[in-house]
Design a protein around this motif. Structure first.
Motif, short mmCIF file in Angstrom:
data_model
loop_
_atom_site.label_atom_id
_atom_site.label_comp_id
_atom_site.label_asym_id
_atom_site.label_seq_id
_atom_site.Cartn_x
_atom_site.Cartn_y
_atom_site.Cartn_z
N UNK A 119 -6.25 -0.83 -7.43
CA UNK A 119 -5.28 -1.73 -6.78
C UNK A 119 -5.34 -1.57 -5.27
N UNK A 120 -5.48 -0.33 -4.80
CA UNK A 120 -5.52 -0.08 -3.36
C UNK A 120 -6.75 -0.73 -2.73
N UNK A 121 -7.89 -0.69 -3.42
CA UNK A 121 -9.10 -1.31 -2.88
C UNK A 121 -8.91 -2.82 -2.77
N UNK A 122 -8.29 -3.43 -3.77
CA UNK A 122 -8.07 -4.88 -3.72
C UNK A 122 -7.13 -5.25 -2.58
N UNK A 123 -6.12 -4.42 -2.34
CA UNK A 123 -5.22 -4.66 -1.22
C UNK A 123 -5.95 -4.52 0.11
N UNK A 124 -6.84 -3.51 0.19
CA UNK A 124 -7.61 -3.31 1.42
C UNK A 124 -8.53 -4.49 1.69
N UNK A 125 -9.18 -5.00 0.63
CA UNK A 125 -10.05 -6.16 0.81
C UNK A 125 -9.26 -7.38 1.27
N UNK A 126 -8.06 -7.51 0.77
CA UNK A 126 -7.22 -8.62 1.22
C UNK A 126 -6.85 -8.44 2.69
N UNK A 127 -6.56 -7.22 3.10
CA UNK A 127 -6.26 -6.97 4.51
C UNK A 127 -7.46 -7.28 5.39
N UNK A 128 -8.65 -6.90 4.92
CA UNK A 128 -9.86 -7.20 5.69
C UNK A 128 -10.06 -8.70 5.81
N UNK A 129 -9.66 -9.45 4.80
CA UNK A 129 -9.80 -10.90 4.83
C UNK A 129 -8.92 -11.52 5.91
N UNK A 130 -7.84 -10.84 6.26
CA UNK A 130 -6.93 -11.38 7.28
C UNK A 130 -7.44 -11.17 8.68
N UNK A 148 0.82 -1.21 0.00
CA UNK A 148 0.00 0.00 0.00
C UNK A 148 0.85 1.26 0.00
N UNK A 149 1.93 1.23 0.77
CA UNK A 149 2.82 2.40 0.81
C UNK A 149 3.40 2.68 -0.57
N UNK A 150 3.77 1.62 -1.29
CA UNK A 150 4.33 1.81 -2.63
C UNK A 150 3.26 2.31 -3.60
N UNK A 151 2.05 1.79 -3.47
CA UNK A 151 0.95 2.24 -4.34
C UNK A 151 0.63 3.71 -4.09
N UNK A 152 0.58 4.10 -2.83
CA UNK A 152 0.31 5.50 -2.50
C UNK A 152 1.43 6.42 -2.98
N UNK A 153 2.64 5.92 -2.92
CA UNK A 153 3.76 6.68 -3.46
C UNK A 153 3.60 6.86 -4.97
N UNK A 154 3.19 5.79 -5.65
CA UNK A 154 2.99 5.88 -7.10
C UNK A 154 1.91 6.90 -7.45
N UNK A 155 0.94 7.07 -6.55
CA UNK A 155 -0.16 8.00 -6.82
C UNK A 155 0.32 9.44 -6.93
N UNK A 156 1.43 9.75 -6.27
CA UNK A 156 1.98 11.11 -6.29
C UNK A 156 2.84 11.38 -7.51
N UNK A 157 3.14 10.36 -8.27
CA UNK A 157 4.05 10.52 -9.40
C UNK A 157 3.29 10.92 -10.65
N UNK A 158 3.85 11.82 -11.44
CA UNK A 158 3.18 12.22 -12.69
C UNK A 158 3.13 11.06 -13.67
N UNK A 159 2.03 10.98 -14.41
CA UNK A 159 1.88 9.93 -15.39
C UNK A 159 1.20 8.68 -14.87
N UNK A 160 0.99 8.58 -13.57
CA UNK A 160 0.30 7.41 -12.98
C UNK A 160 -1.18 7.72 -12.86
N UNK A 161 -2.00 6.84 -13.39
CA UNK A 161 -3.45 7.04 -13.39
C UNK A 161 -4.00 6.84 -11.97
N UNK A 162 -4.57 7.88 -11.34
CA UNK A 162 -5.11 7.72 -9.97
C UNK A 162 -6.20 6.65 -9.88
N UNK A 163 -7.00 6.51 -10.94
CA UNK A 163 -8.06 5.50 -10.92
C UNK A 163 -7.47 4.10 -10.83
N UNK A 164 -6.40 3.86 -11.58
CA UNK A 164 -5.74 2.56 -11.52
C UNK A 164 -5.17 2.31 -10.13
N UNK A 165 -4.60 3.35 -9.55
CA UNK A 165 -4.07 3.23 -8.19
C UNK A 165 -5.18 2.88 -7.21
#
Length: 528
Positions: A516-527, A496-513
């Motif tokens: 991915x972040x939602x899927x990671x969060x759902x995986x964390x909730x599963x744990x 998640x930290x790496x994904x959030x870092x990517x969100x600040x970089x130019x050229x990275x689509x925030x929607x794509x971020x």
């Protein structure tokens, strides 16, 4: 500052105060609604603008979402098993309180009419379900006592509102009819349940046709308001209608969409309930400015209010402490599946139930709805407001001490047993389904055996009870699972930290971020 902007600033202030009160309440073990009410009382004597909410809008604005959130923690089965409790507390006790308060008011306040005295009695008679849940809930009381307070508060408004309506009719016309009042009560209950179930059916059908989880969750906010307004327009009980629609919607959602809805709506409703509760109880405190009398009348007003409060509180204590043993002796608290359900097991439980007769929004709204032409209206408002403060703030502040002195504690063994019963029932359903699928599809034997073993392990974890044949190596496997969860959680945190870092970089689509972040969060909730 413009009046509208000033009122909005007051709303924001109370929401912020609610958040701070939650944190403070957890530290000092005091319910946050009471702390917000105290803040409202203090602010009532400052130049802070008042929240001028018309009396007819108080209940439609605040009650639907709060009743919906409270009703999500009960069920039809629980209400049916508490039907005798509903009769004794939401019916008989409310009527007795109305009669006693009306008689006391008529005797104490010279010149007040019988109809106005009855209207005041109906306003102060019903304990508030939101206050019961918000104030008594965090005190680690036995869950069975909390359900009694919830059931009483959710079902007593029909009685009080019908009596209040009859009294208002008598104030305006000088006439009333007992047969009409009985028919009105029956209509309020039957029509409310019918409206609630009907709109609940509509809501679930609409949810099933929506693919967007957020839109489905939004319906759970819209329909309580729509249900309340339709019931109110039909002269039915808005609270009972919202209760019915809530229970209908809550019993659905066993499929995958229901799982998504629950995961999404839980956080939404927890946040909404906290903010609206704080705002509502802050409003109660702030309303003191509207009913505060002049210094020349304060003494007599306070004396009359004190007498009425003593009667209201004394009657509840006398009722609970005398009828409680009768209820236990003859099993009139209710039963479930053929065996008696002990609700109040001792005089200590009776005392706690008597102590928790919190008045709240319903009392405030009904009192403010008294016609402007009502004789002694200002004094009646002051009496009703005092009843709210005395039954809400004082018990709310001293409840932790009372509970500790009486030794009434949460019954962990009984509640754990209840969890185990539900977990075993869920496991049996899963194994039955596995047998059906095995018979239909002839599943590989190894897969069936592994699924059976995994199901037994899951039940052992849920119930914290390990069967003998699983005890060998169970603790080691449990330790390994904990290690795996801890390590995987840290790995997901790094992702998640790496994904959030990517969100600040130019050229990275925030929607794509975000995807991915939602899927990671759902995986964390599963744990969890």
């Amino acid at each position: 500052m413009d009046d509208g902007v000033a009122m909005f600033a007051v709303i924001v202030l109370f929401m912020l105060a609610t958040v701070m009160a939650v944190a403070l309440g957890e530290r000092i073990r005091r319910p946050y609604p009471v702390l917000v009410s105290v803040l409202g009382l203090l602010l009532a004597f400052t130049p802070l603008p008042a929240l001028h909410i018309p009396p007819e809008l108080i209940l439609p604005l605040f009650l639907p979402p709060l009743i919906y959130a409270t009703a999500q923690r009960t069920s039809w089965g629980m209400l049916i098993s508490r039907r005798r409790t509903i009769f004794w507390l939401a019916g008989v006790l409310v009527l007795l309180t109305v009669a006693a308060t009306a008689a006391t008011t008529y005797w104490a306040i010279g010149g007040v009419s019988v109809a106005a005295a009855v209207a005041l009695g109906a306003a102060v008679a019903p304990p508030d379900p939101v206050a019961a849940e918000a104030v008594a809930g965090p005190l680690d009381l036995p869950r069975r006592l909390i359900t009694v307070l919830q059931t009483e508060g959710l079902c007593n408004d029909a009685t009080a509102f019908v009596v209040f309506g009859v009294a208002i009719t008598a104030i305006n016309t000088g006439h009333y009819s007992l047969p009409s009042a009985i028919l009105l009560f029956v209509w309020e209950v039957v029509a409310a349940i019918g409206i609630g179930l009907g709109l609940g059916w509509v809501a679930t059908r609409m949810q099933n046709r929506l693919d967007n989880v957020t839109a489905r969750s939004a319906l759970t906010l819209i329909f309580p308001f729509a249900t309340y307004l339709l019931a109110d327009a039909s002269h039915a009980s808005g609270v009972l209608a919202v209760l019915a629609v809530s229970l209908y919607i809550g019993q659905t959602g066993a499929d995958e969409a229901g799982v998504s809805d629950r995961l999404t709506s839980t956080a939404f409703w927890d946040t909404l309930e906290m903010l609206i509760t704080g705002l509502a109880f802050g409003l109660i405190g702030l309303e003191l400015r509207e009913v505060w009398p002049g210094t020349d009348r304060l003494g007599s007003y306070a004396l009359h209010a004190g007498i009425v409060c003593a009667v209201v509180i004394g009657l509840r204590f006398a009722w609970m402490m005398s009828v409680g043993p009768f209820m236990r002796r003859f099993g009139t608290y209710g039963y479930r599946e053929g065996y008696e359900l002990d609700v109040a097991s001792s005089w200590r439980d009776d005392f706690i139930l008597a102590f928790c007769g919190f008045r709240g929004l319903a009392t405030l709204a009904l009192a403010l709805a008294l016609p402007a032409t009502t004789p002694h209206r200002a004094e009646l408002l002051f009496v009703a407001f005092t009843a709210i403060l005395v039954t809400l703030i004082v018990p709310g502040l001293v409840m932790p001490w009372v509970v500790r002195v009486l030794g009434v504690q949460k019954e962990h063994d009984a509640e754990e047993q209840a969890v185990q019963d539900v977990a075993y029932r869920a496991s049996r359903a899963a194994l039955r389904r596995l047998r059906q699928l095995d018979a239909e599809e002839d599943l590989p034997t190894e897969v069936v055996q592994r699924l059976r073993y995994a199901q037994r392990q899951l039940v052992a974890e849920l119930c914290d009870v390990v069967p003998e044949d699983l005890q060998d190596g169970f603790e080691q496997r449990k330790m390994h699972r904990e290690i795996r969860r801890r390590v995987e959680s840290q790995m997901l945190e790094a992702s998640r930290a790496e994904v959030l870092l990517a969100r600040t970089e130019p050229g990275v689509d925030p929607e794509a971020v975000d995807q991915v972040l939602r899927r990671l969060d759902l995986r964390s909730a599963h744990l969890l």
